[in-house]
Design a protein around this motif. Structure first.
Motif, PDB file in Angstrom:
ATOM      1  N   HIS A  63      16.891   3.475  13.804  1.00 37.86           N
ATOM      2  CA  HIS A  63      16.410   2.411  12.596  1.00 37.86           C
ATOM      3  C   HIS A  63      15.105   3.012  12.200  1.00 37.86           C
ATOM      4  N   VAL A  64      15.337   3.613  10.734  1.00 37.22           N
ATOM      5  CA  VAL A  64      14.281   4.420  10.258  1.00 37.22           C
ATOM      6  C   VAL A  64      14.313   4.137   8.845  1.00 37.22           C
ATOM      7  N   HIS A  65      13.371   3.941   7.976  1.00 41.53           N
ATOM      8  CA  HIS A  65      13.130   4.199   6.709  1.00 41.53           C
ATOM      9  C   HIS A  65      12.594   5.283   6.237  1.00 41.53           C
ATOM     10  N   MET A  66      13.326   6.465   6.116  1.00 39.43           N
ATOM     11  CA  MET A  66      12.814   7.853   5.885  1.00 39.43           C
ATOM     12  C   MET A  66      11.619   8.117   5.079  1.00 39.43           C
ATOM     13  N   VAL A  67      11.960   7.488   3.866  1.00 41.30           N
ATOM     14  CA  VAL A  67      10.733   7.885   2.688  1.00 41.30           C
ATOM     15  C   VAL A  67       9.671   7.207   3.101  1.00 41.30           C
ATOM     16  N   GLN A  68       9.750   5.740   3.407  1.00 43.47           N
ATOM     17  CA  GLN A  68       8.483   5.211   3.754  1.00 43.47           C
ATOM     18  C   GLN A  68       7.836   5.885   5.078  1.00 43.47           C
ATOM     19  N   TRP A  69       8.525   6.152   5.957  1.00 40.24           N
ATOM     20  CA  TRP A  69       7.802   6.894   6.952  1.00 40.24           C
ATOM     21  C   TRP A  69       7.163   8.095   6.720  1.00 40.24           C
ATOM     22  N   ALA A  70       7.968   8.930   5.768  1.00 40.37           N
ATOM     23  CA  ALA A  70       7.256  10.051   5.475  1.00 40.37           C
ATOM     24  C   ALA A  70       6.144   9.937   4.320  1.00 40.37           C
ATOM     25  N   LEU A  71       6.100   8.958   3.450  1.00 42.32           N
ATOM     26  CA  LEU A  71       4.897   8.716   2.874  1.00 42.32           C
ATOM     27  C   LEU A  71       3.621   7.918   3.409  1.00 42.32           C
ATOM     28  N   VAL A  72       3.729   7.221   4.415  1.00 42.45           N
ATOM     29  CA  VAL A  72       2.828   6.291   4.919  1.00 42.45           C
ATOM     30  C   VAL A  72       1.852   7.276   5.561  1.00 42.45           C
ATOM     31  N   ARG A  73       1.969   8.478   6.114  1.00 44.34           N
ATOM     32  CA  ARG A  73       1.082   9.180   6.711  1.00 44.34           C
ATOM     33  C   ARG A  73      -0.058   9.860   5.729  1.00 44.34           C
ATOM     34  N   SER A  74       0.155   9.771   4.399  1.00 44.88           N
ATOM     35  CA  SER A  74      -0.726  10.150   3.512  1.00 44.88           C
ATOM     36  C   SER A  74      -1.186   8.666   2.655  1.00 44.88           C
ATOM     37  N   ARG A  75      -1.037   7.630   3.125  1.00 42.45           N
ATOM     38  CA  ARG A  75      -1.385   6.432   2.633  1.00 42.45           C
ATOM     39  C   ARG A  75      -2.705   5.721   3.254  1.00 42.45           C
ATOM     40  N   LEU A  76      -3.449   4.885   2.625  1.00 43.34           N
ATOM     41  CA  LEU A  76      -4.748   4.481   3.094  1.00 43.34           C
ATOM     42  C   LEU A  76      -4.225   3.468   4.227  1.00 43.34           C
ATOM     43  N   ASP A  77      -4.989   3.729   5.436  1.00 46.21           N
ATOM     44  CA  ASP A  77      -4.638   3.028   6.760  1.00 46.21           C
ATOM     45  C   ASP A  77      -5.365   2.159   6.988  1.00 46.21           C
ATOM     46  N   LEU A  78      -4.694   0.580   6.914  1.00 45.00           N
ATOM     47  CA  LEU A  78      -5.362  -0.704   7.150  1.00 45.00           C
ATOM     48  C   LEU A  78      -5.254  -1.204   8.506  1.00 45.00           C
ATOM     49  N   SER A  79      -4.474  -0.556   9.520  1.00 44.55           N
ATOM     50  CA  SER A  79      -4.002  -1.188  10.648  1.00 44.55           C
ATOM     51  C   SER A  79      -5.137  -1.600  11.298  1.00 44.55           C
ATOM     52  N   SER A  80      -6.556  -1.055  11.100  1.00 43.22           N
ATOM     53  CA  SER A  80      -7.565  -1.420  11.950  1.00 43.22           C
ATOM     54  C   SER A  80      -7.995  -2.977  11.449  1.00 43.22           C
ATOM     55  N   ALA A  81      -7.862  -3.380  10.277  1.00 39.40           N
ATOM     56  CA  ALA A  81      -8.513  -4.700   9.420  1.00 39.40           C
ATOM     57  C   ALA A  81      -8.182  -5.763  10.505  1.00 39.40           C
ATOM     58  N   LYS A  82      -9.101  -6.576  10.728  1.00 43.39           N
ATOM     59  CA  LYS A  82      -9.111  -7.803  11.423  1.00 43.39           C
ATOM     60  C   LYS A  82      -9.408  -8.807  10.814  1.00 43.39           C
ATOM     61  N   SER A  83      -9.658  -8.692   9.246  1.00 44.93           N
ATOM     62  CA  SER A  83      -9.869  -9.945   8.334  1.00 44.93           C
ATOM     63  C   SER A  83     -10.037  -9.281   6.928  1.00 44.93           C
ATOM     64  N   VAL A  84      -9.674 -10.297   6.102  1.00 46.05           N
ATOM     65  CA  VAL A  84      -9.848  -9.917   4.622  1.00 46.05           C
ATOM     66  C   VAL A  84     -10.846  -9.075   4.319  1.00 46.05           C
ATOM     67  N   GLU A  85     -11.983  -9.336   4.809  1.00 46.36           N
ATOM     68  CA  GLU A  85     -13.226  -8.377   4.508  1.00 46.36           C
ATOM     69  C   GLU A  85     -13.110  -7.136   4.992  1.00 46.36           C
ATOM     70  N   GLU A  86     -12.908  -7.021   6.229  1.00 48.17           N
ATOM     71  CA  GLU A  86     -12.605  -5.677   6.815  1.00 48.17           C
ATOM     72  C   GLU A  86     -11.564  -4.842   5.745  1.00 48.17           C
ATOM     73  N   ALA A  87     -10.386  -5.472   5.453  1.00 50.64           N
ATOM     74  CA  ALA A  87      -9.442  -4.636   4.625  1.00 50.64           C
ATOM     75  C   ALA A  87     -10.121  -4.437   3.210  1.00 50.64           C
ATOM     76  N   LEU A  88     -10.781  -5.145   2.721  1.00 49.01           N
ATOM     77  CA  LEU A  88     -11.461  -4.888   1.428  1.00 49.01           C
ATOM     78  C   LEU A  88     -12.460  -3.752   1.709  1.00 49.01           C
ATOM     79  N   GLU A  89     -13.108  -3.575   2.794  1.00 53.05           N
ATOM     80  CA  GLU A  89     -14.113  -2.567   3.004  1.00 53.05           C
ATOM     81  C   GLU A  89     -13.457  -1.173   2.937  1.00 53.05           C
TER      82      GLU A  89
END
Length: 503
Positions: A63-89
């Motif tokens: 189960h892969v979304h190949m283009v999405q997987w390929a592109l995500v590595r160059s996208r802004l990483d928000l995985s660490s955000a624990k709140s709206v404010e952290e995401a906005l920063e």
């Protein structure tokens, strides 16, 4: 090279404990034609020295979304955000640090981020929050489960999404996300990234994927494979393009034109419900925090009659169905639809199993296509939203006990395209060094490996796909040690159809 003699390797016993003495494996015309000791090397056949390494069939990600997987590595990483404010920063830093567009073309160059998981945030995210950070440049933030988008007003205009004071979710979001690919330069960027992703996957021992990309990837794989060389692909189709595939007469398993038989037609993919993180997975009972939700039970994306008609139509035309169902009510509905139509295929995710119904499932020609690594992200939100039903979440052991066939995948980019991570979490349901969560629902290492090779073996007549490993993947005593062995596994060579594609 196409014909290959792999010398002096120890087969990994994926069934019952078996013989692991060194053997030679001869591959000709893309298939294994001989396995034995001291095989003679035919003229013109290349030789790969195994030097006593462990060998097993090539790995698959189901189960892969190949283009999405390929592109995500160059996208802004928000995985660490624990709140709206952290995401906005994080967004603020991304806007400052990345080369920005001129004001003249700002409307055509969005900042795209990925990975936020907002279900446990103290407050909900709104477009106004992003507008304050970026009033002019479009900002598109894709959730870590890929089931919603957090957009500012400029992004809604760019993607032709009616304005709302909230997130864009499920089917409306999938349509909006697909329009990102129509922006100037997006297609060429995606294709270059997909080629790189294939090469990276083969370095990890992956020889094939089931590509469930939203766009019609059957028209893109010929040019990708012309660049990458051998790689096995099954391409899915969504409901909107099902008539096109039917008109072409393609059935599941048919080779796709221009791919030299490396790519074949895969299943109809139907997303029948939502996801846990977006709290749209369709459940039999309300979410624990359901009083705050517009849909306390989650939601179905298709009515049962419409879903039955889709699956029946695909089945009539020779296509399997990969039916996304995360909540227990969605899984129960999927089982009913498969039983009613007589169709075959898979239930994708099956994240929350129904309290009953597994005996019915076991009688159907339907696989459980599951993604163990999702547990790492969803354990906390499961305990928050489904605290009374955690023993039915990611219940791989229950599937095994009922004899339901299990295949593993990643749902990349939701989790990394890394079968070793998936296997490690299936074996020890915890992050590295963490406490296992419902360990009774784990798989053994042998079961996890067997669920990752698409049912293949290294026997005569099987496809000539294999990986050479620098360590025994079945080593270790307790599950934590076994999981570490899998997480840290190194692949010394990957062979697809007799072609050495990575070493």
């Amino acid at each position: 090279m196409n014909d290959l003699l792999v010398r002096d390797v120890r087969p990994v016993p994926l069934g019952r404990a078996g013989e692991t003495s060194p053997v030679d494996i001869l591959i000709r015309d893309r298939a294994v034609v001989a396995v034995g000791v001291g095989l003679a090397r035919p003229a013109g056949v290349a030789e790969l020295a195994g030097e006593g390494r462990w060998a097993m069939p090539g790995l698959w990600d189901q189960h892969v979304h190949m283009v999405q997987w390929a592109l995500v590595r160059s996208r802004l990483d928000l995985s660490s955000a624990k709140s709206v404010e952290e995401a906005l920063e994080i967004v603020r830093r991304g806007l400052t640090g990345a080369p920005g567009p001129s004001r003249a073309d700002a409307s055509q160059t969005p900042l795209v981020g990925f990975g936020h998981r907002s279900a446990s945030w103290p407050r909900r995210a709104t477009p106004a929050d992003l507008d304050e950070v970026s009033p002019d440049r479009p900002v598109v933030l894709v959730s870590g489960d890929a089931h919603h988008g957090w957009l500012n007003t400029a992004a809604m205009r760019l993607l032709d999404v009616p304005w709302r004071d909230g997130l864009v979710v499920e089917n409306e979001w999938f349509d909006a996300y697909d329009r990102l690919g129509d922006l100037p330069g997006a297609a060429s960027q995606a294709e270059a990234a997909a080629v790189d992703a294939v090469r990276e996957a083969r370095q990890r021992g992956v020889v094939g994927v089931v590509d469930l990309e939203f766009s019609p990837s059957w028209d893109r794989w010929p040019s990708r494979l012309a660049v990458t060389g051998p790689f096995r692909v099954r391409t899915g189709v969504y409901a909107g393009r099902l008539p096109e595939v039917i008109a072409r007469g393609w059935r599941t398993g048919d080779p796709l034109p221009g791919t030299d038989h490396w790519a074949t037609m895969g299943p109809l993919k139907v997303i029948s419900d939502g996801s846990l993180n977006t709290r749209t997975a369709w459940c039999c009972e309300p979410y624990a925090d359901g009083a705050t939700l517009a849909q306390p039970l989650g939601m179905a994306n298709f009515g049962e009659a419409e879903l039955t008609d889709l699956v029946a139509t695909a089945h009539q035309h020779g296509l399997e169905t990969a039916l996304h169902a995360i909540g227990d009510r969605a899984v129960a509905q999927a089982l009913a639809v498969f039983a009613r139509t007589g169709a075959s295929g898979s239930i994708e995710h099956a994240q929350l199993l129904p309290a009953g119904g597994l005996a019915q499932w076991a009688a159907l020609p339907v696989r459980a296509s599951v993604q163990p690594a999702h547990l790492l992200d969803d354990r906390g939100v499961t305990e928050q939203c489904w605290p009374d039903r955690t023993a039915r979440a990611f219940a791989l052991g229950s599937l095994r006990e009922h004899g339901i066939p299990i295949v593993l995948g990643s749902d990349a980019p939701v989790a990394p395209l890394d079968p070793w991570l998936a296997m490690a979490v299936a074996v020890c349901r915890a992050p590295e060094g963490g406490e296992p969560w419902h360990p009774e629902l784990s798989l053994t290492p042998r079961e996890a490996l067997a669920a990752s090779v698409d049912g293949r073996t290294l026997a005569v007549g099987q496809p000539g796909d294999l990986v050479l490993l620098d360590a025994d993947p079945l080593a270790g005593g307790d599950p934590a040690v076994q999981a570490k062995v899998l997480r840290t596994m190194t692949v010394s060579a990957t062979v697809v159809g007799g072609h050495l594609v990575a070493e």
